[in-house]
Design a protein around this motif. Structure first.
Motif, PDB file in Angstrom:
ATOM      1  N   GLU A  97      -8.685  -8.787  -2.054  1.00 53.13           N
ATOM      2  CA  GLU A  97      -7.639  -8.428  -3.028  1.00 53.13           C
ATOM      3  C   GLU A  97      -7.332  -6.927  -3.088  1.00 53.13           C
ATOM      4  O   GLU A  97      -6.619  -6.477  -3.957  1.00 53.13           O
ATOM      5  N   SER A  98      -7.928  -6.156  -2.189  1.00 50.26           N
ATOM      6  CA  SER A  98      -7.703  -4.709  -2.276  1.00 50.26           C
ATOM      7  C   SER A  98      -6.427  -4.327  -1.517  1.00 50.26           C
ATOM      8  O   SER A  98      -5.935  -5.086  -0.679  1.00 50.26           O
ATOM      9  N   ALA A 112      -2.767  -3.854   3.341  1.00 54.06           N
ATOM     10  CA  ALA A 112      -3.791  -4.757   2.808  1.00 54.06           C
ATOM     11  C   ALA A 112      -4.501  -5.468   3.944  1.00 54.06           C
ATOM     12  O   ALA A 112      -3.980  -5.559   5.056  1.00 54.06           O
ATOM     13  N   GLY A 113      -5.671  -5.978   3.602  1.00 51.48           N
ATOM     14  CA  GLY A 113      -6.449  -6.748   4.577  1.00 51.48           C
ATOM     15  C   GLY A 113      -6.362  -8.240   4.313  1.00 51.48           C
ATOM     16  O   GLY A 113      -6.843  -9.047   5.103  1.00 51.48           O
ATOM     17  N   PHE A 119      -0.038  -8.909  -2.003  1.00 52.40           N
ATOM     18  CA  PHE A 119       0.709  -9.343  -3.182  1.00 52.40           C
ATOM     19  C   PHE A 119       0.519  -8.334  -4.329  1.00 52.40           C
ATOM     20  O   PHE A 119       1.480  -7.968  -5.016  1.00 52.40           O
ATOM     21  N   TYR A 120      -0.724  -7.867  -4.523  1.00 55.18           N
ATOM     22  CA  TYR A 120      -0.961  -6.922  -5.623  1.00 55.18           C
ATOM     23  C   TYR A 120      -0.293  -5.569  -5.350  1.00 55.18           C
ATOM     24  O   TYR A 120       0.155  -4.902  -6.280  1.00 55.18           O
ATOM     25  N   ALA A 121      -0.209  -5.184  -4.077  1.00 47.09           N
ATOM     26  CA  ALA A 121       0.527  -3.950  -3.751  1.00 47.09           C
ATOM     27  C   ALA A 121       1.972  -4.105  -4.210  1.00 47.09           C
ATOM     28  O   ALA A 121       2.574  -3.173  -4.760  1.00 47.09           O
ATOM     29  N   ALA A 152      -8.556  -1.828  -5.943  1.00 37.28           N
ATOM     30  CA  ALA A 152      -9.310  -3.059  -5.720  1.00 37.28           C
ATOM     31  C   ALA A 152      -9.836  -3.522  -7.071  1.00 37.28           C
ATOM     32  O   ALA A 152     -10.073  -2.702  -7.954  1.00 37.28           O
ATOM     33  N   PRO A 153     -10.018  -4.837  -7.228  1.00 41.61           N
ATOM     34  CA  PRO A 153     -10.485  -5.317  -8.538  1.00 41.61           C
ATOM     35  C   PRO A 153     -11.968  -5.036  -8.758  1.00 41.61           C
ATOM     36  O   PRO A 153     -12.756  -5.054  -7.807  1.00 41.61           O
TER      37      PRO A 153
END
Ligand code: ACM
Length: 757
Positions: A97-98, A112-113, A119-121, A152-153
């Motif tokens: 999620e990072s 993202a990886g 999606f969060y970006a 990252a969460p």
């Protein structure tokens, strides 16, 4: 004249070229690393979308384009020529999620990886666009602030819940809920699909569950809502969930399997896992009403506290449960299935021949073990299909499976967290206080500052903390507007607590960013309530070197004007202005309040603060405190931190026997005054002691009584009452002080801080 006209022209040109909206950085949750630079990137339909992700992020790219259509009025282009927005896969970003977001003047890179990180970006990028554009309007060009984010969460399970049984919520509402959860980087949605008051999921093998059990005539909770609706229309039962059948108005609704599958797909596209809960063996009245043979009593009913549960001694029950769960697991691809197991009324099991026979055959000696048998058997079935099982913490009885994921909710009952930890189960934290969202006013401070572990939580079990979640129970939440009002903006405090690392938590900064987010929520049509309490929360920091106490005042308001006194008088605008931590020594009463337009705002905080002689001194307990209310354990009577204005604030120590303690002052000294605070709140059974008796000793063996204070608070006095039991110790020379508070009511007594000078 020359200068001003050129200047004016410059302004006109700049205004004509600039978009209507200016960039602002007010992200929630706050990224782990954020560096804002000076310039901006001008996003427009001429911006080229470059893909360097090998097709990994197709779904996310489509999501981005649909967001941009909302904001710009059209998609960005595949054609080269303009500035560039690129999606980059990077195998270096290994944490789930990072993501990284680099906004330069000519190029935006979303890196993202994994798909969730990408999606969060995008959700972060969206929050960098003006709130106005979330509504109807679009802008041909959007300025995005130049910046660099690496994020990252901090917690893998960031959950919200919705009880769709007590009141039913439309599919549209669930889709919008998913969108809003995703905007704030939440990744689990726990749906409480069944309960006594309604069954909400189509089960093809048992059609009566939705033909009949999804509907009810108005119950007592509906009556509460109907009454409240006279004052507040948000309590009106939503007319779209009413039906007429045989001349009777019924309330309810259910989701077809197809609808739920579609919602699951929609949520997946927003990286949200939907976790279905089928609550069993209790909270099953809706099902038992149509299949009464599933209860040991053969009928739906109500026991001493909760409804009659499924009968674990009846094989037909397992056939029913497995039939239901087979369909549930087919609809929901989630890794987890929640089977509830909370609040089970077991009296019908005690009286059931089938249950007694099963217990005898399995060598079980209690109905609690029978509950574990039921939970373990259903768990075995679900795990055989490759899924994990979640239960509420009430399920943790002897013999229960330690691989169950446990939702810890009963933070008001003593020892639950440690009991679960000692059984070895991973825990998802949904503690009733503060994670059951039920208030309409915005109390975000406790959510934002939530701590997982108390002082007695074992260090070697901290890895069991698996997630953080808030719950929305809807017994008296019959409308979407009211659900919005209860969820928002508290969800944003949870989002930042759950996503952002502790190093970037910043309460004051959060409250400011929130103001900008509220504009976004307005545009999105979210009917939040932001009735911020004017309460001040005091924090005390004892400094045993300087022998003083630092006082910090926190508030839900952004930069409130606070005045305070330390002499017990009411604060005015002529009092000391609060600018941050201040220090007091000796015994003082701090009074403080928020002022608006020069007017004092309720409630006024009043807190006794004592730097006294016994701070840090050892206290020996001859009788125990009640483990449900340990406060700070053995140190709490002499930690300098007095209990506040609520019995559950974690500072008050509770006893169900006498208080019987000895304070060791360390050396013989002259003792002048004694004071101990007590609290009465007869609702939950907390009374004043009959009397407090103080004796002193030089050697710890021979004690002499120096003070006895009798209670003067009437035993029937309602509400929260505080009293100090205080007096002179007659300037005796002694080292040991024995304190006994006589518990004459065989109920709780709550005390804090033995103030000795
Ligand atoms: C619950 O609140 N009964 C889990």
């Amino acid at each position: 004249m020359k200068y001003p006209s050129v200047f004016l022209l410059a302004i006109l040109v700049w205004t004509a070229c600039s978009p209507s909206v200016q960039p602002e950085v007010a992200l929630v949750p706050q990224p782990a690393q954020l560096q804002v630079k000076g310039g901006f990137f001008a996003l427009s339909p001429a911006t080229q979308l470059l893909r360097s992700d090998g097709g990994r992020f197709d779904a996310e790219a489509a999501f981005l384009q649909s967001t941009l259509v909302e904001m710009l009025g059209e998609e960005i282009t595949a054609q080269a020529g303009g500035n560039v927005l690129e999606l980059v896969y990077s195998q270096d970003l290994t944490q789930a999620e990072s993501y990284q977001l680099e906004v330069g003047r000519d190029r935006v890179s979303l890196i993202a990886g994994d798909a969730a990180g990408m999606f969060y970006a995008m959700e972060t990028l969206r929050q960098l666009m003006p709130a106005d554009l979330e509504g109807e309007g679009t802008a041909p060009e959007i300025l995005i602030p130049e910046l660099s984010i690496s994020d990252a969460p901090s917690i893998a399970w960031r959950g919200m819940h919705l009880d769709v049984s007590r009141h039913f919520f439309s599919m549209d509402y669930l889709h919008r809920y998913v969108d809003l959860l995703a905007l704030y980087k939440m990744n689990k949605l726990h749906l409480h699909l069944t309960d006594d008051q309604g069954w909400r999921l189509e089960i093809k093998k048992y059609p009566r569950l939705t033909e009949e059990s999804a509907w009810r005539t108005f119950n007592n909770q509906d009556s509460v809502c109907i009454e409240k609706a006279k004052e507040d229309p948000r309590f009106q039962l939503d007319p779209k969930h009413l039906r007429e059948r045989d001349g009777v108005t019924e309330y309810g609704g259910f989701y077809t399997q197809e609808e739920m599958r579609e919602l699951v797909r929609y949520a997946q596209s927003r990286h949200i896992e939907i976790i279905p809960e089928i609550d069993m063996p209790g909270h099953m009245m809706a099902a038992i009403q149509v299949y009464p043979e599933l209860a040991c009593t053969g009928s739906a009913g109500w026991g001493k506290v909760f409804s009659t549960p499924l009968c674990p001694g009846n094989e037909q029950v397992y056939e029913f449960v497995e039939g239901v769960l087979t369909e549930v697991m087919d609809i929901f691809p989630s890794k987890y299935i929640h089977i509830g197991a909370d609040e089970v009324e077991k009296s019908s099991w005690e009286e059931s021949k089938a249950c007694q026979a099963l217990m005898a055959a399995e060598g079980m000696s209690s109905v609690e073990e029978l509950q574990s048998y039921f939970v373990n058997r259903v768990t075995g079935f679900i795990k055989s299909k490759g899924k994990e099982v979640i239960v509420w913490d009430d399920a943790i009885h002897p013999g229960v499976d330690s691989t169950l994921y446990v939702m810890y909710w009963r933070n008001w009952a003593g020892g639950v967290q440690n009991r679960v930890a000692n059984n070895g189960n991973p825990m998802i934290y949904t503690p009733g206080n503060p994670m059951y969202f039920s208030r309409l006013d915005a109390q975000m401070y406790p959510i934002y500052h939530f701590e997982f572990f108390g002082s007695k939580y074992p260090e070697d079990k901290k890895h069991l903390a698996y997630g953080l979640q808030a719950c929305v129970w809807t017994e008296t939440v019959p409308s979407e507007d009211l659900a919005d009002a209860i969820i928002f903006p508290k969800l944003l405090a949870l989002s930042e607590r759950a996503w952002s690392p502790r190093e970037v938590h910043d309460w004051d900064g959060f409250k400011e960013r929130l103001q900008s987010q509220l504009k976004r929520l307005d545009q999105l049509g979210v009917k939040y309530t932001y009735e911020v309490t004017k309460e001040l929360t005091p924090f005390l920091k004892v400094d045993t070197v300087k022998q003083e106490i630092g006082v910090i005042l926190e508030s839900e308001l952004v930069k409130p004007t606070i005045y305070y006194t330390t002499d017990g008088t009411e604060p005015t605008t002529a009092s000391e202005r609060y600018e941050g931590e201040f220090h007091v020594s000796g015994s003082v009463t701090v009074k403080a309040a928020i002022f608006e337009n020069g007017q004092i705002q309720e409630p006024v905080l009043s807190r006794k603060v004592d730097y006294h002689q016994a701070i840090g001194k050892k206290v020996t307990y001859h009788k125990p405190w009640n483990t449900a209310y340990p406060a700070g354990d053995a140190g709490s009577f002499t930690d300098g931190l007095r209990g506040g204005n609520a019995n559950g604030d974690g500072k008050w120590q509770g006893f169900t026997n006498d208080i019987d303690v000895t304070v060791d002052m360390g050396k013989v000294q002259e003792l002048h005054t004694f004071s101990a605070s007590f609290l009465q709140n007869i609702g939950p059974g907390i009374y004043m002691p009959d009397s407090v008796i103080v004796s002193v000793s030089v050697d710890g063996k021979d004690f002499e009584q120096v003070l006895q204070v009798a209670n003067e608070v009437p035993k029937d006095q309602k509400g929260l009452v505080f009293a100090d039991f205080a007096g002179s110790m007659g300037n005796v020379q002694a080292r040991y002080i024995h304190v006994r508070a006589v518990n004459g009511n065989r109920a709780f007594i709550f005390s804090d801080e033995l103030v000795i000078n």
